[in-house]
Design an enzyme around this catalytic site. Structure first.
Site, PDB file in Angstrom:
ATOM      1  N   CYS A 115       0.841  -1.207   0.000  1.00 18.96           N
ATOM      2  CA  CYS A 115       0.000   0.000   0.000  1.00 18.96           C
ATOM      3  C   CYS A 115       0.871   1.251   0.000  1.00 18.96           C
ATOM      4  O   CYS A 115       0.626   2.197  -0.756  1.00 18.96           O
ATOM      5  CB  CYS A 115      -0.926  -0.018   1.216  1.00 18.96           C
ATOM      6  SG  CYS A 115      -2.156   1.299   1.213  1.00 18.96           S
ATOM      7  N   CYS A 116       1.923   1.263   0.838  1.00 13.90           N
ATOM      8  CA  CYS A 116       2.842   2.401   0.881  1.00 13.90           C
ATOM      9  C   CYS A 116       3.533   2.594  -0.468  1.00 13.90           C
ATOM     10  O   CYS A 116       3.735   3.721  -0.921  1.00 13.90           O
ATOM     11  CB  CYS A 116       3.894   2.198   1.965  1.00 13.90           C
ATOM     12  SG  CYS A 116       3.305   2.404   3.659  1.00 13.90           S
ATOM     13  N   CYS A 198      -0.621   8.599   7.018  1.00 11.41           N
ATOM     14  CA  CYS A 198      -2.020   8.412   6.633  1.00 11.41           C
ATOM     15  C   CYS A 198      -2.877   8.209   7.887  1.00 11.41           C
ATOM     16  O   CYS A 198      -2.423   7.645   8.887  1.00 11.41           O
ATOM     17  CB  CYS A 198      -2.142   7.201   5.717  1.00 11.41           C
ATOM     18  SG  CYS A 198      -1.373   7.429   4.096  1.00 11.41           S
ATOM     19  N   CYS A 201      -3.214   4.793   9.547  1.00 11.44           N
ATOM     20  CA  CYS A 201      -1.932   4.197   9.940  1.00 11.44           C
ATOM     21  C   CYS A 201      -1.203   5.009  11.010  1.00 11.44           C
ATOM     22  O   CYS A 201      -0.018   4.751  11.271  1.00 11.44           O
ATOM     23  CB  CYS A 201      -1.034   4.051   8.717  1.00 11.44           C
ATOM     24  SG  CYS A 201      -1.749   3.022   7.420  1.00 11.44           S
ATOM     25  N   CYS A 225       8.270   3.509   5.393  1.00 12.82           N
ATOM     26  CA  CYS A 225       7.321   3.185   4.334  1.00 12.82           C
ATOM     27  C   CYS A 225       8.004   2.852   3.022  1.00 12.82           C
ATOM     28  O   CYS A 225       7.351   2.420   2.075  1.00 12.82           O
ATOM     29  CB  CYS A 225       6.348   4.339   4.118  1.00 12.82           C
ATOM     30  SG  CYS A 225       7.164   5.870   3.615  1.00 12.82           S
TER      31      CYS A 225
END
Length: 237
Positions: A115-116, A198, A201, A225
């Site tokens: 996702c990162c 985010c 997170c 990340c």
């Protein structure tokens, strides 16, 4: 290219003077990536108030806090210079969400890193395309992973210099500059969110916790990340 003498010079200069020095040595392709954190607000102030020839950009992952957008708008209004915004590719996000779930990053470290990569690393790579110098707000005391950073490093993968002008600043140095210069920062910082990423997170930290303990708080990892991978860093040429 920077000489070894130039490299040593940066250690003697203040961050503001260092930014002026590097733009004098390398006149094109100098860029600064801001996450709108406190360190980055300091550097944004240095750059914009002195009208330095440095492109300032930020990454909108699509999962940021509302406060990020408000601060970005305030910066654009205050300095009369727009920070460029880079977004992830829609097809990448759609594929990840449809395969892993809207919050699939909670399920494994691998999912979170993917996702990162989609939301941060790939947009960053687009933003850095053609750049010669990448300026960051990294400080050595932010985490154990960053204690070995150098003021100036060569990013072998991206073929550019990475410059960390606030590397030796303490968190108190950052707060003092913000207060003395009346800079705006994210209201989240006063609520215990020291390192802000985010929204899903990031959590507030408790007194005495490591500043990055609130990042990806549900997992045990290096709390990075992928934007600042040590594997990409080599010796200065």
């Amino acid at each position: 290219m920077l000489s070894q003498e130039d490299i040593l010079q940066f250690e003697k200069l203040s961050p503001e003077k260092g930014l002026q020095f590097i733009t004098a040595k390398i006149s094109e392709g100098v860029v600064f990536s801001t996450s709108l954190g406190q360190e980055d607000q300091v550097l944004t102030d240095f750059i914009f108030k002195n009208k330095m020839p440095i492109k300032v950009f930020t990454l909108d992952t699509g999962r940021l806090f509302y406060e990020h957008y408000e601060l970005l708008a305030n910066n654009n209004s205050k300095y009369k210079i727009k920070t460029e915004v880079y977004f992830p590719q829609a097809e990448d996000v759609e594929k990840f969400v449809n395969e892993k779930g809207i919050n699939g990053f909670y399920n494994s470290v691998e999912n979170r890193k993917e996702c990162c990569f989609i939301r941060k690393v790939k947009p960053l790579n687009r933003a850095l395309a053609g750049a010669n110098v990448w300026i960051t707000g990294l400080r050595s005391e932010q985490s154990e992973n960053r204690t070995t950073l150098k003021m100036i490093e060569w990013d072998d993968t991206r073929q550019l210099y990475k410059y960390n002008p606030l590397l030796h600043w303490t968190y108190d140095d950052v707060l003092t500059y913000i207060a003395e210069n009346r800079l705006q920062d994210l209201p989240l910082h006063k609520k215990g969110f020291i390192s802000v990423g985010c929204k899903p997170c990031t959590r507030a930290i408790e007194p005495g916790e490591d500043p990055r303990a609130g990042r990806w708080w549900w997992e045990e990892s290096q709390k990075e990340c992928g934007l600042h991978s040590e594997k990409q860093i080599g010796k200065i040429k």
